[in-house]
Structure formats: C-alpha cells, structure tokens
Design an enzyme around this catalytic site. Structure first.
Site, PDB file in Angstrom:
ATOM      1  CG  ASP A  39      56.924 -41.250  25.911  1.00 40.72           C
ATOM      2  OD1 ASP A  39      58.138 -41.304  25.908  1.00 40.72           O
ATOM      3  OD2 ASP A  39      56.172 -40.500  26.470  1.00 40.72           O
ATOM      4  CD  GLU A 216      61.861 -42.786  31.747  1.00 37.81           C
ATOM      5  OE1 GLU A 216      61.023 -41.982  32.871  1.00 37.81           O
ATOM      6  OE2 GLU A 216      62.043 -41.934  30.630  1.00 37.81           O
TER       7      GLU A 216
END
Length: 473
Positions: A39, A216
């Site tokens: 991420d 997401e």
C-alpha cells in the site's frame, strides 16, 4: 497528487525534418524499491524531498522515510513516527498510510482496527505542523466521522478546482458484501461535509475474483481536464488488479453518473514478467517533474499459502505512466524486476515509437499494447561497452538484426546472437539530444526506419541520419 507531466510535442508535424525534444524524456528506476512494504504512498514535496510511507507486515506502526530521489528511498533510513495503541481504538491492523501536505501542514491518513475487535476498521488522521514530518511531532486528529459506521478504509484526499475531496472504500450492508468506493467534500483535512456518494461498486468478474467483492485503494491523478481515479479490485492475491474511473474536472464529482468505469482492468498480473497482484497504487512525479510515476505493490510469485493478508511479501515498485493521444493514461504492464524500460520515439516522426509487431521491429503511432513499445536498455550481450534492448513484455527477447532487418527474438545464447543484438549508443546523428544505435558487428550501420520498418543501414544523407535518430521517453 495531480500529474503535471506533459508528453506531447509542440509545433511539430509528423514527418518534418526536425522534431522538438520530447517534453517527457525517458526516466528509469530499479525495482523493487522496498521489500515487504505494501500500500505504498510517495509524496514529492516542495522542500526537494520525496516522502514514502507504506503498510508494514506486522500491521502495528506507521513508518516514514525520505530522499531527494525516488530511487534513494530504497536505501533511506526508516523512522517509526507512530505506533498502534495498546488497547482500544487504533489498536490493530494499521493499514495503508498516506502522507499529504494540506494547507501548510502534514497529514497521514490510515486505517486501523480496535485492539479488542481487529476487524472494526475505520479511517483515522494524524497531523504534523513541523517542516520535516520525520522529526516533527504527530498529533492524533482522531477518526474521520462517516455517516455509516461500518468497515471503512483507504482514505485519500485530493483537490479539484479548489474543492477538496475525500475518497475511501467502505462496506454498506444495504448494498451487499465487500467494499465500494465513496466520495465526499471535506470541511477540514480530517472531516467531511455533506452526504457521501458511492461512485463505484464491484460488479464485474474482475472486481469479484478470488471470492472477494472489492473496490478499494482509490488514488487520483488529473490531466487534460479529466480526473482519473484508479482503484484496486478482487482478492489480495494474484487476482488483485487496478480499475479506472474517469470524470470531467468541470463536472459534478459528487454525482455517480459523472464517473465512467473501465470495462476491464487497466493494470493486472503478468506471468511473463513474474508480477502478480499489482495494485493499491498512488502517483508521484519524476525528479525533473516531467513524467508521471505509478507507485504500487505486488508480489513476485502467484501461489500463496493461507490468507494473502498473512503473506508479508508485497513490495513497493515504481514505473513511468504514459499518456495516450486521447489524453487517457496507459499503465501498460507491471514490468519485470530490475531496471524499468523506456520507449524510443522517432526523431522525424515524433508520434511513432519503436515497437515489435509479430516480432518484426517497426515504428508506429498509438501503440497497443503499450509494452510492445517498451524496451529495457541493458548491458550489451556482446559486452565491450555496448547495450542491448530487451523487450518489456517478452523478457529474454532482444532487438537484433538479421539480414540487416531488425527483429525481436529470444536469445539463443550464441555469440552470433549476442553480436547481432548489441549496439553502441551514440549521440543522435540528427540531434545531440537524441540517441542513435550503431551495430556492434557492422560498425557504421545504425538502426534506422525505412518505410516504417527498422533495418541496420549505413546513413549517408540528412534523411538517413534523421531516420536513425530516436528520443528516449
């Protein structure tokens, strides 16, 4: 971060005798940038530093590092600037931190669970008023209050035409299982105002693969009057991929109908380059500010034992984004580990790039797939200060001449192939800002295009020299 790089030529007509140097010259990096960092988020700041944060496998803290170059982040010292709470909120599953600079202050957006309920994931914000966020003090601004108190994560912030927005992923039981992408206007860097709008929910097979219904990790880049929002979809294994939402910057971004979703992934696993599950991306810009850079994570293998979230080997990678003639981004494929590839545009046909088509090398405009026109400039197979040009989508295949025609072929390990696939990089024959490739085993002959096909020939005229000159992009 809004992309500012330009890739168009100005004042040039294809086929004219002289072309402008590309506004977005070639830039290369070496992957992997950071092992076991998922991420990822890289912010290029006005102080000359890149700031990098990411999820750590222990899911227990937020780390930050900085360097004056993107590559420098790989070896930069890492500082823990915040640690999870021992109890209560923000006590588990510290995920997906992003660092932003808003209204003169630093903010980190991240998701966290509760110590006694690790799946009670919600978005939170930290603030730092110091010039250097690594040495400065971080203050907890608390949870971002959302009307729906459900599983929510991956908050990101961006401004369009002076209005600041928050985008995030959240589950709404009324919609169904999994997570959708939502947006709202912000009243401060840690609060939203008005009613959130759902702009995307996972319905396609590529958004629901691996038994997970997922949208997401939204990330925004702006260009050509458009707002492009990438997002990640499907399970966090090799099925993980990126989709794209597009809206007009002048439209109502809080109207779901303003956004159009890609019909297929724009970035996905690639077995040829051994890259699996690319996603949860963000954007930054190159050191010269002229190229947009995709920042993402993936794995180097397909098969995972157990829960993918327990596998620590997602790693941070970067590569250049290219822009199509219609103004939309082309992410290409997740390139192989090592040096990232470049594209080579023609000096006298500036909209045309070297590409392979049925393994014959030629120059062509609007190349699709993009990777057909990407080559990694590696140490020459013949050595002696030479270079070889390795295909991005066919690793192990190189530009080589055969009967003086240029093809893309797989190396057979012979000295003949090594010689045919090796070139000496010279200053551009028609422009010193360009590059020309002289044959290693036929000195005096250069890669040049003729009737758009590539050959190795000895240039004798100004046109020949123009045909043998290229720019890296």
């Amino acid at each position: 971060m809004a992309g500012s790089a330009a890739t168009t030529f100005t004042g040039v007509t294809a086929g004219t005798a002289h072309a402008a140097v590309p506004a977005s010259p070639g830039v290369t990096y070496t992957n992997t940038l950071a092992e076991q960092r998922a991420d990822p988020h890289i912010w290029k700041h006005t102080d000359g530093f890149y700031y990098f944060t990411a999820t750590v496998p222990a899911y227990d803290r937020i780390v930050l590092r900085r360097a004056t170059t993107i590559q420098g982040l790989s070896s930069a010292a890492e500082t823990t600037i915040w640690t999870k709470h021992a109890s209560g909120t923000m006590g588990a599953h510290i995920w997906a931190p992003e660092i932003h600079f808003v209204d003169g202050k630093w903010y980190i957006y991240f998701a966290a669970g509760d110590a006694n309920n690790v799946w009670k994931i919600r978005p939170y914000v930290l603030e730092c008023t110091a010039a250097n966020p690594i040495t400065g003090t971080w203050t907890e601004k608390g949870r971002i209050a959302l009307p729906l108190d459900t599983f929510s994560l991956d908050a990101t912030t961006f401004a369009v035409n002076g209005t600041r927005y928050l985008a995030w992923a959240q589950n709404d039981p009324a919609v169904g299982s999994g997570t959708n992408i939502y947006m709202a206007q912000m009243s401060s860097p840690w609060a939203i105002t008005g009613t959130p709008v759902m702009i995307s929910r996972p319905t396609a097979s590529w958004e629901t693969a691996g038994g997970q219904t997922v949208n997401e990790g939204p990330a925004v880049i702006q260009r050509n009057g458009k707002v492009f929002m990438t997002f990640s979809a499907s399970a966090t294994d090799a099925n993980y991929c990126m989709g794209l939402l597009t809206a007009s910057a002048s439209g109502n971004l809080l109207n779901a109908s303003s956004w159009a979703k890609s019909t297929s992934p724009v970035f996905a696993s690639n077995a040829a380059t051994s890259q699996y599950g690319p996603g949860h991306n963000q954007f930054t810009v190159s050191e010269d500010g002229k190229s947009d850079i995709l920042v993402y994570h993936d794995r180097s293998y397909k098969d995972i034992s157990g829960d993918p979230l327990s596998d620590p080997n997602r790693r941070t990678r970067v590569q250049k984004i290219y822009w199509k003639s219609d103004g939309t981004p082309d992410f290409g494929i997740p390139v192989a580990d090592g040096l990232t590839p470049v594209r080579l545009s023609s000096y006298n046909f500036p909209d045309r790039f070297i590409r392979h088509w049925e393994f014959r090398a030629r120059i062509e405009a609007n190349v699709s797939p993009l990777a057909d026109s990407q080559f990694r400039v590696v140490t020459g197979l013949a050595g002696s200060g030479t270079v070889s040009l390795e295909s991005a989508d066919f690793p192990g295949y190189f530009l080589r001449h055969k009967n003086f025609e240029v093809w893309v072929e797989k190396t057979d390990g012979t000295a003949q192939f090594a010689s045919d696939a090796s070139f000496t990089a010279r200053t551009g024959l028609a422009d010193s800002a360009g590059i020309s490739y002289e044959s290693y085993n036929f000195p005096g002959r250069y890669i040049r295009h003729y009737n758009y096909l590539l050959n190795v020939q000895a240039p004798s005229t100004a046109t020949d020299r123009a045909d043998a000159t290229f720019y890296t992009q």
